[in-house]
Scaffold this active site. Structure first.
Site, PDB file in Angstrom:
ATOM      1  N   CYS A  56       2.833 116.098  77.539  1.00 52.86           N
ATOM      2  CA  CYS A  56       2.644 117.190  76.575  1.00 52.86           C
ATOM      3  C   CYS A  56       1.179 117.363  76.179  1.00 52.86           C
ATOM      4  O   CYS A  56       0.680 118.485  76.065  1.00 52.86           O
ATOM      5  CB  CYS A  56       3.518 116.990  75.345  1.00 52.86           C
ATOM      6  N   HIS A 162       4.541 114.536  69.736  1.00 58.58           N
ATOM      7  CA  HIS A 162       4.436 115.676  70.650  1.00 58.58           C
ATOM      8  C   HIS A 162       3.144 116.434  70.390  1.00 58.58           C
ATOM      9  O   HIS A 162       2.615 116.431  69.265  1.00 58.58           O
ATOM     10  CB  HIS A 162       5.634 116.609  70.454  1.00 58.58           C
ATOM     11  N   ASP A 180       5.544 125.605  72.434  1.00 61.62           N
ATOM     12  CA  ASP A 180       5.979 124.283  72.900  1.00 61.62           C
ATOM     13  C   ASP A 180       5.840 124.179  74.413  1.00 61.62           C
ATOM     14  O   ASP A 180       6.431 124.958  75.164  1.00 61.62           O
ATOM     15  CB  ASP A 180       7.435 124.057  72.487  1.00 61.62           C
TER      16      ASP A 180
END
Length: 497
Positions: A56, A162, A180
């Site tokens: 991520c 994240h 995201d």
């Protein structure tokens, strides 16, 4: 028949509002009308899904770097220079990131190493109001983007730490749009800004530090003209700890009388990997660019490197370091040498390995063999100074490719020449002494406060003062200080500078 694996997750709502929902679309239209979705279009143009479950941070950064139109300086596939999460491995091996993910400090360090300007803020060093101001700033412009590091659990989502970029802000609802990068799991969604702050205001167990956010923008000039810290070098954590924590303690514990004493303590007590911690950046000529004629762009970059090298050698600190290098055995007693020597053959091989890294985006092989043959020669053009060039045959993926690297040079004296046949080069190429000088200049400014002699303390502060440096060298040192700061941040070392 049951299918293995998972197909996405249901987005917990509330607290999140899916971007593609009627309410999500309405929020976006209003944010766009309010001028706080200006950065969205650049980001969405380069929106990518992380290629590994733990990538991520890498996917977020490559997305932002591409949105800022920063040239990676190396190819992705074919002839194309492009950021992909699989290329961002200069601070941490990809195999390690696949297993453990990446920390806030390493993402910031990666951004710096790849040509971005970074302003990192952990939540214990910032405030909700400041965060809101930064969000408004970045969503109202295409010149900067904001990356957030947060704990998903606060949003009732599965998983913990994240990274993702912020795409827009709705002032009326005080909500932010999270793009995201784990699109296989959750779609883009809106969340309350205050709740995102709570999600950032959590502790990353890997480092013991708070999470936070960083503002990424494009530098107006090239990052690190001549030198860079080897963030991925084996033993880097030990060296970073030595430079930022151990040296001040050493200086406090000993009675030192002059600069020679300080250099003896600092350099003789260092880990063996110190000399490889800082390296100079090679000017690589690709196979299709190889020519006996330098382009104007190559000449300009080489001239900047040579000017930085010249400015290093004009500092008072370099004179002390050069004296130390020349008379190490007589200046320092009863301590084994770290072998700070400059052999042109070794330098040529190391430069060739840098060429491999720049061309392929991969580090040298585990056995250190990446160049089959290296040679050094002079390029001579009419009415111009000769340019030193290292040539090597790169071994990569079982194939061979010839590359050339241009070496900046700065003679200490007009009569000082290189004898390539004898592998002797005096005062031309960036030496270990130059690297040690710029490394000492990059130490935290409070490093010398532990010196007992006030006169010596004042002398060391003067010799290492960044404010007194010429503009080019000052920029170089400030860049290295930022790299060291990010490395230090992930060491759980308290910062007082």
């Amino acid at each position: 028949m049951a299918l293995a694996g998972l197909y996405r997750r249901t987005l917990p709502s509330p607290p999140a509002t899916e971007f593609a929902s009627p309410q999500g679309k309405k929020l976006f239209r209003e944010a766009l009308a309010g001028g706080t979705a200006e950065g969205f279009f650049k980001l969405i143009s380069y929106y990518q899904t992380q290629s590994e479950p733990a990538y991520c941070g890498l996917a977020t950064l490559s997305m932002v770097l591409n949105a800022l139109a920063i040239d990676p300086g190396r190819t992705w596939k074919g002839p194309w220079r492009w950021f992909d999460d699989s290329m961002l491995d200069c601070c941490e091996p990809l195999e390690k990131i696949k297993t453990h993910g990446i920390t806030f400090g390493k993402v910031a360090c990666l951004a710096v190493c790849n040509g971005a300007h970074v302003e990192p803020f952990r939540t214990d060093q910032s405030s909700l109001d400041d965060f809101q101001k930064r969000v408004v700033l970045c969503t109202s412009s295409e010149d900067c983007h904001l990356i957030v590091s947060y704990n998903r659990a606060i949003f009732k989502q599965t998983g913990t730490g994240h990274f993702s970029p912020i795409g827009a802000y709705h002032a009326g609802k005080d909500m932010v749009l999270i793009l995201d990068v784990a699109r296989f799991k959750y779609p883009p969604h809106w969340v309350p800004l205050s709740l995102l702050w709570d999600a950032m205001n959590t502790i990353d167990k890997a480092t013991g530090h708070h999470r936070g956010f960083m503002v990424i923008s494009r530098l107006q000039k090239a990052t690190s003209i001549l030198y860079t810290m080897s963030c991925r070098q084996e033993g880097r954590n030990m060296v970073a700890k030595y430079l930022t924590e151990d040296i001040p303690l050493l200086l406090t514990s000993k009675s030192l009388k002059n600069v020679d004493d300080v250099l003896c303590v600092v350099l003789k007590s260092a880990p063996p990997s110190l000399r490889d911690f800082i390296k100079w950046v090679a000017e690589v000529r690709r196979q299709d660019e190889c020519s006996t004629i330098l382009s104007e762009e190559e000449k300009g970059r080489l001239a900047l490197k040579e000017e930085v090298l010249k400015q290093i050698r004009e500092t008072g600190l370099f004179k002390h370091v050069a004296r130390y290098m020349a008379f190490e055995s007589s200046l320092c007693s009863n301590v084994a040498s770290l072998d700070y020597r400059d052999e042109l053959s070794d330098i040529a091989a190391n430069i060739c390995c840098q060429g491999v890294e720049l061309l392929t985006g991969k580090l040298r092989s585990s056995n250190g063999m990446c160049c089959k043959v290296t040679s050094v020669k002079l390029l001579k053009a009419d009415n111009e100074e000769p340019v030193t060039m290292v040539s090597g045959t790169v071994i990569s993926n079982a194939t061979e490719q010839r590359i050339d690297m241009l070496i900046p040079s700065s003679q200490l004296e007009p009569s000082c020449l290189c004898d390539f046949d004898q592998n002797i080069c005096c005062g031309m190429h960036p030496s270990i002494g130059d690297g040690l000088t710029v490394l000492l200049l990059s130490l935290p400014k409070d490093t010398w406060l532990g010196l007992r002699e006030e006169k010596l303390q004042a002398e060391m502060k003067g010799l290492t003062s960044v404010d007194a440096l010429p503009t080019l060298l000052q920029g170089e040192v400030l860049h290295l200080q930022q790299q060291l700061h990010f490395l230090k941040a992930d060491l759980n070392i308290s910062s007082t500078s």
